[in-house]
Design a protein around this motif. Structure first.
Motif, PDB file in Angstrom:
ATOM      1  N   HIS A   1       0.823  -1.306   0.022  1.00 21.80           N
ATOM      2  CA  HIS A   1       0.065  -0.003  -0.037  1.00 21.80           C
ATOM      3  C   HIS A   1       0.841   1.390  -0.069  1.00 21.80           C
ATOM      4  O   HIS A   1       0.466   2.244  -0.681  1.00 21.80           O
TER       5      HIS A   1
ATOM      6  N   HIS B   1       1.098   4.710  -2.637  1.00 20.97           N
ATOM      7  CA  HIS B   1       1.185   6.123  -2.114  1.00 20.97           C
ATOM      8  C   HIS B   1       2.498   6.670  -2.904  1.00 20.97           C
ATOM      9  O   HIS B   1       2.433   7.751  -3.536  1.00 20.97           O
TER      10      HIS B   1
ATOM     11  N   ASP C   1      -6.769   7.022   0.025  1.00 21.85           N
ATOM     12  CA  ASP C   1      -6.844   5.638  -0.492  1.00 21.85           C
ATOM     13  C   ASP C   1      -7.433   5.420  -1.694  1.00 21.85           C
ATOM     14  O   ASP C   1      -8.698   5.915  -1.728  1.00 21.85           O
TER      15      ASP C   1
HETATM   16 ZN    ZN Z   1      -3.262   4.973   2.395  1.00 15.23          ZN
END
Ligand code: ZN
Ligand code: KG4
Length: 362
Positions: free
Chosen positions: A139, A143, A327
């Protein structure tokens, strides 16, 4: 089950024909479900960079707001309900069929275990059913790389990631070649925003609320601490700041009357710390490109301060486009696409890792 239109949002995407994309270029479907957003995106490399053919986010913020934070069990159940219609809608939006997709990816960590499990299992199921390769994505790499989605490649840069769970300064030499320069030793920047937001009785998540009130306040009203951490100058600490805000609130007769000044003073302390340490890291590494990503990167005051500081040093600041900042699956799709182009697929028995580290990338 179908998701009603108000249960998800679409990010700006492109149609296949629009950009001269041909079937020779790889197309990948990615799922993100590490916290309280279920998201699906389809990406394809075009002649001048990757294109998101579809990108959908189904947010659960309204559900978790009543609890003041994310409830893992509730998040997991909602992911399980939303994932199938969201994948179907993403395929329809992209104007493709499931068998045209060349590879699948999903976030495998870091995040909430029960939430991660839903997206990872679903994407592995799609890969198994279609016989196509699968990639587990970090994850935080999503980003980190999000500011380069339009470019399609990853130049050497210094990455500042500020999210709800992490504050990281990363020396990125190329795709997959990352070194930690600094991280938080206690609360993450977003976590500090959310905790101070709760102290101030603001709705969850606190970050955007604090930014809104800070616009009306004077950042010099309260002098909150900036932890320089002399022995570890590139690491961050925000828990002392949070406690300082708490003590200040206890001293005030009517904290609500000074809400805007408290928000502005707190926000200024976070931004000062982030900007100062990022510039120090840029000086130490010699990087001439700095990126800002993760949910806290939505903060306009932070963007502005960092832009000015970078400008003064002749450094290029690259931001993530707003729809890819909090997100989303677009950033996971881009990291997945680079994985597909640069490394072997993951075995289908690969599991989630709630504490997955960026430097544990293969
Ligand atoms: Zn995040
Ligand atoms: O990256 P993200 O969507 O999720 C994680 O991976 O954690 O980041 C969420 C965090 C939350 O803590 C939220 O309060 C913060 O980003 N955030 C902001 C702003 N928008 C979101 N913080 C400060 N200012 C904002 N405008």
């Amino acid at each position: 089950m179908h998701l009603s239109a108000n249960l998800f949002s679409r990010i700006l995407t492109f149609s296949l024909s629009e950009k001269g994309i041909t079937s020779a270029q790889p197309m990948l479907l990615a799922i993100e479900s590490s916290c309280d957003e279920t998201a699906v995106a389809i990406i394809r490399r075009g002649p001048d960079g990757p294109y998101l053919l579809s990108s959908l986010i189904s947010s659960q913020i309204e559900i978790h707001r009543q609890y003041g934070g994310v409830v893992p069990e509730v998040a997991c159940r909602n992911h399980a309900q939303r994932i199938r219609p969201l994948v179907q809608q993403a395929i329809i939006d992209a104007g493709v069929t499931l068998d045209q997709i060349d590879a699948f990816a999903a976030t495998r960590g870091p995040g909430l275990a029960s939430s991660l499990l839903v997206g990872l299992a679903y994407a592995k199921g799609l890969a198994t059913a279609t016989g196509k390769p699968f990639y587990g994505v970090n994850h935080m790499e999503g980003h980190l790389l999000s500011p380069f989605l339009e470019l399609g490649t990853v130049p050497p840069h210094l990455g500042l990631i500020v999210s709800g769970g992490h504050t990281l300064l990363i020396d990125a030499q190329s795709h997959g070649n990352y070194q930690f320069l600094g991280r938080t030793i206690d609360d993450a920047a977003g976590e500090a925003f959310d905790k101070v937001g709760r102290m101030l009785q603001l709705p969850y998540p606190g970050g955007p609320e604090i930014e809104k009130h800070a616009r009306e306040g004077n950042p010099k009203t309260f002098r909150f601490p900036r932890a320089p951490l002399k022995d570890r100058p590139l690491d961050f600490s925000f828990s002392g700041l949070k406690t300082a805000v708490l003590y200040q609130l206890q001293k005030l007769d009517d904290p609500q009357a000074q809400l805007a000044d408290i928000c502005a003073s707190f926000q200024a302390a976070v931004i000062d710390t982030l900007v100062r340490k990022t510039l120090l890291a840029a000086e130490k590494t010699g990087h001439k490109i700095v990126t800002l990503s993760g949910g806290v990167a939505c903060n306009k005051a932070l963007q502005e301060e960092l832009r000015l500081a970078c400008q003064n040093e002749g450094i290029e600041l690259r931001l993530t486009r707003p729809a890819l900042t909090t997100d989303n699956a677009g950033m996971i799709a881009f990291a997945g696409l680079l994985a597909h182009e640069n490394r072997k697929p993951d075995p289908l028995n690969i599991g989630i890792d709630p504490n997955l580290s960026l430097t544990a990338l293969r």
